[in-house]
Design an enzyme around this catalytic site. Structure first.
Site, PDB file in Angstrom:
ATOM      1  CE1 TYR A 119       3.534   6.657  12.628  1.00  0.00           C
ATOM      2  CE2 TYR A 119       4.569   8.699  13.352  1.00  0.00           C
ATOM      3  CZ  TYR A 119       4.668   7.388  12.948  1.00  0.00           C
ATOM      4  OH  TYR A 119       5.896   6.781  12.867  1.00  0.00           O
ATOM      5  CB  SER A 122      -0.943   0.006   1.205  1.00  0.00           C
ATOM      6  OG  SER A 122      -0.216  -0.002   2.416  1.00  0.00           O
ATOM      7  CG  ASP A 179      -3.375  -6.385   6.104  1.00  0.00           C
ATOM      8  OD1 ASP A 179      -3.517  -6.542   7.336  1.00  0.00           O
ATOM      9  OD2 ASP A 179      -3.454  -5.276   5.557  1.00  0.00           O
ATOM     10  CG  ASN A 210      13.833  14.188  11.982  1.00  0.00           C
ATOM     11  OD1 ASN A 210      13.398  14.112  13.129  1.00  0.00           O
ATOM     12  ND2 ASN A 210      13.354  15.061  11.113  1.00  0.00           N
TER      13      ASN A 210
END
Length: 325
Positions: free
Chosen positions: A139, A36, A53, A168
C-alpha cells in the site's frame, strides 16, 4: 472565484468530506467512484455523481474542469500484503490512466491523497518531507510510486500538483464519516466497543519506549484535512509537484485514545493487551511546517476529545439510521 472539480473516490471517507467543503465554498463538484469501498449515500447533496472507474476517467473528464482531487485508492495495509497485485493495479495503474486523461483534456491541476505510509519506519520524529521514504507495505509503496509518477508528469508536461501525506485521520463532518469494512483504524474500533459491537479493544504492545508503553500517533481531524485540500488547489503551480505532510505535530498514545473514548461516550472500554504487530513504530508524529509555510494551513481542531466526539456522533447516526451497513 468558483471552479469545477472532479473528486475521484468522493464516496469514501476523506473524499466525501473534501467534496462537502468544496460545495460549501461555492464550487461545482462531480464525484467519480466505483463504490467498491465507498457509499452512495456518502456523496454530499449538491454534488453530481458518476458511478465508474478511474481507468475510464477519459469518458467524463473534459476541459471544463479546473482540477482533479484524487482519493480513489485501496488503503488496507494488511490486505495489500496478501494481495499486492490489487494495489498495483488500482492505485498505480488507475492513476496512470487518470493522468493520461488529464493530459489529454488539458486539465493541469491535481491534488493527490498520499500517506505517511510512504515513510515506513521513521528515522527521526517529527517526520519531515525530506526524510527517507522506505514503505513497509505494498500500500505505502503504491502511493510512493504515484508520487514519483506525479513528479515526472509535472516536470515533463507542466502539471501543477500537490501531494498531501496524511497521518492518522479521524473524526467526522456532518453526515460524512469513517466506516471502513473491515475497520482497521483505532478510534472507530474503540467506538465499536462502546456500541457493544466488540467485547474489548486490543492494545498491540504495552512495552514501547513511550510514557505509558503504548504506541503514539498523530491524529488530525478530517475537516482540518479537507481545508488543506482547498488551500492546495490555490497553491498548485504549473510544473511543480509539492509534497506536504498533514498532521497536528502532537501525538496521543493508544491508551490516551481509549481513555478519551471512555470519557466522551460514558462507556467502559475493556482492554486486552496483545503482542506487538510487526512494523509498528513506537512514535509516528508529523512535522507540518511545509503545509503551514506553503499552503497557509493551520489545523484548528487538535483537541482529541472533539475528534472523538464527532466520530461518536457519526457512529450513532449510522447505527440509528440504517442498522449496520
Amino acid at each position: 472565484m468558483s471552479g469545477k472539480y472532479l473528486v475521484t473516490g468522493g464516496a469514501g471517507y476523506v473524499g466525501s468530506v473534501v467534496a462537502q467543503h468544496l460545495l460549501e465554498a461555492g464550487h461545482e463538484v462531480v464525484v467519480l467512484d466505483n463504490l467498491s469501498t465507498g457509499f452512495r449515500e456518502g456523496v454530499p447533496a449538491g454534488a453530481s455523481f458518476i458511478e465508474g472507474d478511474i481507468r475510464d476517467a477519459a469518458k467524463w473528464l473534459d476541459p471544463s474542469y479546473d482540477a482533479v482531487l484524487h482519493f480513489a485508492a485501496f488503503s488496507q495495509v494488511g490486505e495489500s500484503v496478501v494481495k499486492p497485485e490489487k494495489y498495483w493495479d488500482n492505485n498505480v495503474g488507475g492513476t496512470m490512466a487518470l493522468l493520461a486523461a488529464m493530459r489529454g483534456t488539458g486539465v493541469r491541476k491535481l491534488v493527490f491523497s498520499s500517506t505517511a505510509a510512504t515513510y515506513g519506519e521513521p528515522v527521526s520524529t517529527p517526520i519531515t518531507e525530506t526524510d527517507p521514504t522506505a514503505p513497509t507495505s505494498p500500500y505505502g509503496a503504491s502511493k510512493l510510486a504515484v508520487d514519483h509518477m506525479i513528479t515526472g508528469e509535472a516536470a515533463a508536461h507542466g502539471l501543477g500538483a500537490v501531494s498531501l501525506r496524511y497521518f492518522n485521520v479521524a473524526g467526522a463532518y456532518g453526515i460524512c464519516g469513517e466506516r471502513h469494512d473491515p475497520e482497521s483504524h483505532l478510534i472507530p474500533l474503540v467506538l465499536q466497543v462502546a456500541q457493544g459491537r466488540r467485547d474489548a479493544i486490543s492494545v498491540f504492545g504495552d512495552d514501547y519506549p513511550t510514557p505509558d508503553g503504548t504506541c503514539i500517533r498523530d491524529y488530525i481531524h478530517v475537516a482540518d484535512l479537507a481545508e488543506a485540500h482547498l488551500l492546495a488547489l490555490d497553491t498548485a503551480t504549473p510544473g511543480e509537484h509539492l509534497i506536504c505532510n498533514l498532521g497536528n505535530g502532537n501525538g496521543f498514545s493508544v491508551r490516551e485514545v481509549v481513555e478519551t473514548v471512555r470519557q466522551v461516550t460514558g462507556h467502559p472500554i475493556p482492554e486486552v493487551v496483545a503482542p506487538r504487530r510487526g512494523g509498528d513504530p513506537a512514535v509516528l508524529v508529523a512535522s507540518a511546517a511545509t503545509a503551514r509555510e506553503r499552503l497557509g494551513w493551520n489545523p484548528s481542531r487538535a483537541d482529541l476529545s472533539g475528534i472523538v466526539a464527532d466520530a461518536w456522533h457519526f457512529a450513532r447516526h449510522i447505527a440509528s439510521n440504517a442498522g449496520e451497513r
